[in-house]
Write a protein that holds these residues in place. Structure first.
Motif, PDB file in Angstrom:
ATOM      1  N   GLY A  28       0.808  -1.207   0.000  1.00  0.00           N
ATOM      2  CA  GLY A  28       0.000   0.000   0.000  1.00  0.00           C
ATOM      3  C   GLY A  28       0.840   1.255   0.000  1.00  0.00           C
ATOM      4  N   VAL A  29       0.160   2.374  -0.175  1.00  0.00           N
ATOM      5  CA  VAL A  29       0.789   3.696  -0.218  1.00  0.00           C
ATOM      6  C   VAL A  29      -0.083   4.660   0.581  1.00  0.00           C
ATOM      7  N   VAL A  30       0.561   5.577   1.313  1.00  0.00           N
ATOM      8  CA  VAL A  30      -0.139   6.636   2.039  1.00  0.00           C
ATOM      9  C   VAL A  30       0.514   7.961   1.678  1.00  0.00           C
ATOM     10  N   LEU A  31      -0.282   8.975   1.447  1.00  0.00           N
ATOM     11  CA  LEU A  31       0.226  10.285   1.063  1.00  0.00           C
ATOM     12  C   LEU A  31       1.121  10.860   2.160  1.00  0.00           C
ATOM     13  N   GLY A  32       2.362  11.197   1.800  1.00  0.00           N
ATOM     14  CA  GLY A  32       3.268  11.866   2.720  1.00  0.00           C
ATOM     15  C   GLY A  32       3.806  11.021   3.845  1.00  0.00           C
ATOM     16  N   ALA A  33       3.781   9.697   3.707  1.00  0.00           N
ATOM     17  CA  ALA A  33       4.267   8.817   4.771  1.00  0.00           C
ATOM     18  C   ALA A  33       4.758   7.515   4.150  1.00  0.00           C
ATOM     19  N   TYR A  34       5.399   6.690   4.968  1.00  0.00           N
ATOM     20  CA  TYR A  34       5.855   5.409   4.438  1.00  0.00           C
ATOM     21  C   TYR A  34       4.958   4.280   4.921  1.00  0.00           C
ATOM     22  N   THR A  35       4.973   3.196   4.178  1.00  0.00           N
ATOM     23  CA  THR A  35       4.255   1.989   4.558  1.00  0.00           C
ATOM     24  C   THR A  35       5.228   0.821   4.516  1.00  0.00           C
ATOM     25  N   SER A  36       4.830  -0.278   5.110  1.00  0.00           N
ATOM     26  CA  SER A  36       5.680  -1.467   5.143  1.00  0.00           C
ATOM     27  C   SER A  36       4.910  -2.668   4.608  1.00  0.00           C
ATOM     28  N   ALA A  37       5.637  -3.716   4.307  1.00  0.00           N
ATOM     29  CA  ALA A  37       5.033  -4.942   3.792  1.00  0.00           C
ATOM     30  C   ALA A  37       5.913  -6.118   4.196  1.00  0.00           C
ATOM     31  N   ALA A  38       5.327  -7.297   4.181  1.00  0.00           N
ATOM     32  CA  ALA A  38       6.053  -8.531   4.482  1.00  0.00           C
ATOM     33  C   ALA A  38       5.966  -9.459   3.284  1.00  0.00           C
ATOM     34  N   ALA A  39       7.071 -10.114   2.972  1.00  0.00           N
ATOM     35  CA  ALA A  39       7.115 -11.023   1.830  1.00  0.00           C
ATOM     36  C   ALA A  39       7.900 -12.268   2.208  1.00  0.00           C
ATOM     37  N   SER A  40       7.763 -13.300   1.397  1.00  0.00           N
ATOM     38  CA  SER A  40       8.539 -14.522   1.611  1.00  0.00           C
ATOM     39  C   SER A  40       8.975 -15.073   0.261  1.00  0.00           C
TER      40      SER A  40
END
Length: 385
Positions: A28-40
């Motif tokens: 995902g994306v948020v205006l003016g901020a960072y986001t995180s994600a998990a992958a394998s």
């Protein structure tokens, strides 16, 4: 629509490997901020050179939609065990800007979008980020000092937080000669496009229809809603810089006070007042967020029909039987020229939680793609009264 993953070098953007078996539930994306994600990543089927392609701090993982980049994150953590799967933590590029520091720099009467460009170009060196700015007639005076130990992200967030401050977000793009993927920081007084006068939005999400999940949250909790706002800086009692109280007019609520410190280095009362006025504008009616999820193959196309910052249409339930100029839940009524024709089976559109339906236009302040099962896309909509 074909979704796929590739890895790229975090120093140059050069593609290191295709990652066909990488698994990631959502991004995902948020205006003016960072986001995180998990992958394998399953090692038995991983590409040759997978260790370099997932190097923490040294690799990007980029999601492609029909070969066009739609999301990217820096690998921040990698976990290996006795099993055959490697777990990865990812963060969008805004998080990297929180790892680079601003040094001595002064701006006087400078365009606010140019301030952002110059800060990033000067203090995020040796990193393949590009900056695209829209012209701005809003000028600012700013002084930054190395000894303040402020990161790029913190000063961009502070600048964005003042009244009429600039907005920023990151998109990804292909570059050629040599072929590479790079993050592009977009900066403007407003990211995205409003609905043109007398026209409907370019993208509308409908339920029933492609929308399979929907949630309207109206929140007046602490930090979400206030009718009386003051911005303060650091200092001793009696000498602390602070703004005058900013008070909402004609509120239907009793007083709710909120005080905050946008930055400890602000000394000008006018700057604090600007922060307080901006906060009051956002908090006077509380936080009202509409989130919905639509089947990605049936919904308006992300990156083509709409993007973060755009005004997006929504239509929920039976909006025909009790047609009014402003529907419950807020949002601007699109107008007769864009009002949809009533279907013959209007009764199937009845949704109990939304008597009279819900229809209007709201600004997209973020989005999320769920890659599990049938992929869905979920714009996060900020509704205004």
């Amino acid at each position: 629509m074909a979704l796929s993953w590739v890895a790229a070098d975090a120093r140059t953007g050069k593609v290191l490997a295709e990652m066909p078996d990488l698994s990631c539930e959502r991004v995902g994306v948020v205006l003016g901020a960072y986001t995180s994600a998990a992958a394998s990543l399953p090692v038995p089927t991983a590409p040759e050179g997978w260790a370099r392609a997932t190097l923490p701090g040294g690799a990007f993982l980029v999601l492609l939609d029909d070969d066009e980049p739609s999301w990217g994150g820096l690998v921040t953590r990698r976990t290996r065990t006795l099993g055959d799967t490697v777990d990865l933590s990812l963060a969008t590029i805004e998080a990297y800007l929180d790892r680079r520091y601003v040094r001595d720099r002064t701006f006087t009467g400078a365009s606010q979008t140019q301030i952002v460009r110059l800060l990033v170009e000067e203090f995020a060196t040796d990193f393949p980020i590009e900056v695209e700015v829209a012209p701005s007639v809003v000028t600012r005076d700013r002084a930054y000092a190395n000894e303040s130990d402020k990161t790029l992200l913190s000063v961009l967030t502070e600048l964005s937080g003042v009244e009429d401050g600039p907005e920023f977000t990151v998109r990804w793009a292909w570059r050629h000669d040599p072929e590479r993927l790079v993050p592009v920081l977009h900066v403007a007084d407003r990211i995205g496009s409003p609905v043109p006068p007398d026209l409907g939005p370019a993208a509308t999400f409908e339920a029933p229809g492609p929308v399979v999940q929907l949630e309207l949250v109206e929140d007046y909790g602490a930090g979400k809603g206030a009718t009386d706002v003051m911005a303060v800086s650091s200092g001793s009692v009696g000498e602390r810089p602070q703004s005058p109280r900013q008070i909402a007019a004609q509120s239907e609520r009793p007083p709710f006070e909120f005080r905050f410190t946008p930055s400890t280095s602000i000394t000008e009362v006018s700057t604090l007042t600007s922060h307080a006025a901006e906060a009051l504008a956002l908090m006077a009616d509380g936080a009202r967020t509409l989130s919905l999820a639509a089947v990605i193959d049936q919904a308006p196309r992300l990156g083509r029909d709409w993007w973060i910052g755009d005004d997006i249409g929504y239509r929920v339930g039976d909006v025909w039987t009790e047609r009014v100029g402003l529907f419950p839940g807020g949002g601007a009524f699109p107008g007769p020229a864009t009002f949809p024709a009533q279907p013959e089976d209007v009764e199937k559109y009845n949704i109990p939680a939304f008597p009279g339906g819900l229809m209007g236009v709201a600004r997209c302040i973020g989005w999320e793609i769920d890659l599990t099962g049938v992929p869905t896309v979920a714009p996060i909509l900020e509704m205004e009264d």
